[in-house]
Design a protein around this motif. Structure first.
Motif, mmCIF file in Angstrom:
data_model
loop_
_atom_site.group_PDB
_atom_site.id
_atom_site.type_symbol
_atom_site.label_atom_id
_atom_site.label_comp_id
_atom_site.label_asym_id
_atom_site.label_seq_id
_atom_site.Cartn_x
_atom_site.Cartn_y
_atom_site.Cartn_z
ATOM 1 N N ALA A 173 0.817 -1.223 0.000
ATOM 2 C CA ALA A 173 0.000 0.000 0.000
ATOM 3 C C ALA A 173 0.844 1.263 0.000
ATOM 4 N N ILE A 174 2.163 1.118 0.175
ATOM 5 C CA ILE A 174 3.043 2.287 0.172
ATOM 6 C C ILE A 174 3.366 2.653 -1.270
ATOM 7 N N PRO A 175 2.996 3.837 -1.706
ATOM 8 C CA PRO A 175 3.182 4.191 -3.118
ATOM 9 C C PRO A 175 4.641 4.386 -3.492
ATOM 10 N N LYS A 176 4.896 4.293 -4.773
ATOM 11 C CA LYS A 176 6.245 4.444 -5.312
ATOM 12 C C LYS A 176 6.843 5.800 -4.943
ATOM 13 N N GLY A 177 6.017 6.846 -4.913
ATOM 14 C CA GLY A 177 6.515 8.177 -4.610
ATOM 15 C C GLY A 177 7.116 8.276 -3.219
ATOM 16 N N ARG A 178 6.520 7.611 -2.235
ATOM 17 C CA ARG A 178 7.054 7.638 -0.878
ATOM 18 C C ARG A 178 8.368 6.861 -0.805
ATOM 19 N N VAL A 179 8.463 5.796 -1.560
ATOM 20 C CA VAL A 179 9.717 5.031 -1.605
ATOM 21 C C VAL A 179 10.818 5.892 -2.208
ATOM 22 N N GLU A 180 10.508 6.582 -3.279
ATOM 23 C CA GLU A 180 11.497 7.457 -3.926
ATOM 24 C C GLU A 180 11.942 8.567 -2.977
ATOM 25 N N LEU A 181 10.999 9.124 -2.220
ATOM 26 C CA LEU A 181 11.338 10.180 -1.273
ATOM 27 C C LEU A 181 12.265 9.659 -0.186
ATOM 28 N N ALA A 182 11.989 8.468 0.323
ATOM 29 C CA ALA A 182 12.847 7.878 1.364
ATOM 30 C C ALA A 182 14.263 7.666 0.848
ATOM 31 N N LEU A 183 14.392 7.200 -0.382
ATOM 32 C CA LEU A 183 15.709 6.978 -0.971
ATOM 33 C C LEU A 183 16.449 8.305 -1.179
ATOM 34 N N GLN A 184 15.761 9.292 -1.719
ATOM 35 C CA GLN A 184 16.396 10.573 -1.991
ATOM 36 C C GLN A 184 16.819 11.273 -0.703
ATOM 37 N N GLN A 185 16.002 11.195 0.339
ATOM 38 C CA GLN A 185 16.354 11.824 1.608
ATOM 39 C C GLN A 185 17.562 11.142 2.249
ATOM 40 N N THR A 186 17.623 9.828 2.154
ATOM 41 C CA THR A 186 18.771 9.106 2.700
ATOM 42 C C THR A 186 20.036 9.439 1.923
ATOM 43 N N ARG A 187 19.923 9.543 0.619
ATOM 44 C CA ARG A 187 21.081 9.928 -0.193
ATOM 45 C C ARG A 187 21.554 11.336 0.166
ATOM 46 N N LYS A 188 20.614 12.247 0.368
ATOM 47 C CA LYS A 188 20.960 13.610 0.760
ATOM 48 C C LYS A 188 21.723 13.615 2.079
ATOM 49 N N LEU A 189 21.297 12.776 3.018
ATOM 50 C CA LEU A 189 21.983 12.644 4.298
ATOM 51 C C LEU A 189 23.416 12.162 4.103
ATOM 52 N N LEU A 190 23.587 11.119 3.295
ATOM 53 C CA LEU A 190 24.916 10.549 3.061
ATOM 54 C C LEU A 190 25.847 11.536 2.371
ATOM 55 N N VAL A 191 25.340 12.217 1.353
ATOM 56 C CA VAL A 191 26.185 13.134 0.579
ATOM 57 C C VAL A 191 26.650 14.303 1.437
ATOM 58 N N ASP A 192 25.735 14.908 2.171
ATOM 59 C CA ASP A 192 26.120 16.076 2.971
ATOM 60 C C ASP A 192 27.026 15.679 4.124
ATOM 61 N N ALA A 193 26.748 14.542 4.749
ATOM 62 C CA ALA A 193 27.507 14.115 5.923
ATOM 63 C C ALA A 193 28.914 13.655 5.582
ATOM 64 N N ASN A 194 29.140 13.195 4.351
ATOM 65 C CA ASN A 194 30.423 12.575 4.023
ATOM 66 C C ASN A 194 31.166 13.179 2.845
ATOM 67 N N LEU A 195 30.484 13.993 2.028
ATOM 68 C CA LEU A 195 31.109 14.471 0.799
ATOM 69 C C LEU A 195 31.084 15.986 0.634
ATOM 70 N N ASN A 196 30.370 16.684 1.477
ATOM 71 C CA ASN A 196 30.322 18.139 1.400
ATOM 72 C C ASN A 196 31.660 18.709 1.885
ATOM 73 N N PRO A 197 32.405 19.435 1.043
ATOM 74 C CA PRO A 197 33.718 19.952 1.454
ATOM 75 C C PRO A 197 33.662 20.819 2.708
ATOM 76 N N ASP A 198 32.584 21.597 2.866
ATOM 77 C CA ASP A 198 32.470 22.441 4.055
ATOM 78 C C ASP A 198 32.299 21.600 5.314
#
Length: 383
Positions: A173-198
């Motif tokens: 019952a969980i739509p594809k859009g919510r799955v995509e949002l969960a993936l994108q938010q987790t990726r945003k967390l990983l990128v900023d926490a580990n790859l942001n030069p600042d």
């Protein structure tokens, strides 16, 4: 910290009176059994210390529809960190190799093309758990021109390109859009926490913090405390990769990345995302008095579990992630320093830190082994 039970139910939350005593009792029994199964049988002294401190902060136990709490994360062996320092033996080996291959001297003064990064073919994206560590590579010495020479990471992806999301699909019952949002938010967390030069230079990981749910008890407060006042129990390195800019600076603009990210239906009726990535950071001394351009590498592996919970069932912020687990394994950083920064060791440098390595030697590139099982200060077999 506010009392979660004092909050009134919003209009979109079902009334607790609709739950029978039998269903409530069964929920409590199932939850207690799950926590007992997932908790470590013999937690470390540090884990027990943090657990007791957090119990004192939490006035009441986890409640229905409030989502996962910080103390449950601690019980699931979250926030584990193992550091692996470099011992002096590799230096002696390097000296012997350089005697036979002068081109390996940092800076390659003899003009040799050994260790050329551009000759490597990039590996395909990781899709399953590796069954063995990467094969040995030629022991080339890293230089400013070729900071990944002699490293298995030479064939890994560059930066955020290494965090490849799977194709989102509906989960019942969980739509594809919510799955995509969960993936994108987790990726945003990983990128900023580990790859942001600042952030890598000690800055505030604003983007990473912005995807986390402020309603999850204690999480953001603890993370902000660790960034503001790092200590042994409030260590930003649990989730963020940070180097002291007065100590080291990046050797180039590239961080090598390898790992995978998966999703499934979560425990809290939402989308659960599991991420397992290794980041390789080449650095040089920030202010070498002898003009040295010696390059070394620190390898950080992170395993993170998040969930985009169902806001109609739990008191959560729509679109924000619940952080369920984060484990870190850092290779080539000094032991016993709790200032919130990674402290890489250079082969020509004397050991730093107050804790001598006593644990086993491990391969920091080995993604087939588990992490987060125990805390230790050991040594690395390669960097």
């Amino acid at each position: 910290m506010s009392d979660r039970r004092s909050e009134e139910s919003s209009g979109d939350e079902p009334s607790s009176s609709s739950i029978s005593d039998e269903v409530w009792e069964q929920f409590l029994q199932d939850t207690e059994r799950d926590i007992r199964k997932s908790a470590p049988k013999e937690p470390s002294a540090r884990a027990r210390e943090v657990s007791e401190r957090l119990k004192g902060q939490q006035g009441q136990p986890e409640g229905w529809r409030t989502g996962p709490a910080w103390q449950e994360m601690n019980g699931r062996a979250a926030r584990r960190r193992r550091t692996w320092a470099v011992i002096g033996v590799p230096l002696a080996i390097a000296v012997a190799v350089v005697a036979m291959r002068p081109s390996l001297i940092p800076g390659d003064p003899f003009g040799s093309s050994a260790g050329t990064d551009t000759a490597a073919t990039q590996l395909p994206a990781e899709t399953t758990t590796p069954t063995a560590p990467p094969s040995a590579v030629a022991p080339d010495t890293p230089t400013l021109a070729h900071p990944f020479a002699g490293s298995p990471a030479l064939r890994w992806a560059d930066g955020a390109a290494g965090i490849v999301l799977p194709k989102a699909t509906a989960l019942g019952a969980i739509p594809k859009g919510r799955v995509e949002l969960a993936l994108q938010q987790t990726r945003k967390l990983l990128v900023d926490a580990n790859l942001n030069p600042d952030v890598m230079a000690g800055g505030t990981p604003s983007a990473a913090l912005s995807v986390l749910d402020p309603k999850q008890p204690g999480v953001l407060d603890n993370l902000k405390t660790s960034l503001r006042s790092p200590s042994k129990t409030h260590d930003p390195l649990f989730l963020f990769s940070r180097f002291d800019p007065k100590d080291v600076k990046p050797a180039g603009k590239i961080v090598k990345v390898r790992g995978r990210i998966t999703f499934a239906k979560g425990k809290y009726q939402g989308v659960a995302v599991h991420a397992d990535y290794t980041f390789v950071y080449p650095v040089v001394r920030a202010a070498a008095t002898d003009g040295s351009t010696e390059v070394t590498r620190t390898i950080v592996r992170r395993v993170i579990d998040t969930e985009l919970s169902d806001p109609t069932r739990y008191r959560v912020t729509p679109g924000r992630l619940t952080l369920l687990r984060y484990d870190e394994d850092a290779g080539n950083t000094a032991c016993g320093i709790d200032d919130g920064y990674l402290h890489p060791r250079f082969p020509s440098q004397a050991p730093t830190g107050s804790a001598a390595p006593t644990g086993p030697s491990v391969d920091p590139y080995d993604r087939s082994r588990d992490i987060g099982k125990e805390e230790a200060c050991g040594t690395v077999s390669r960097t």
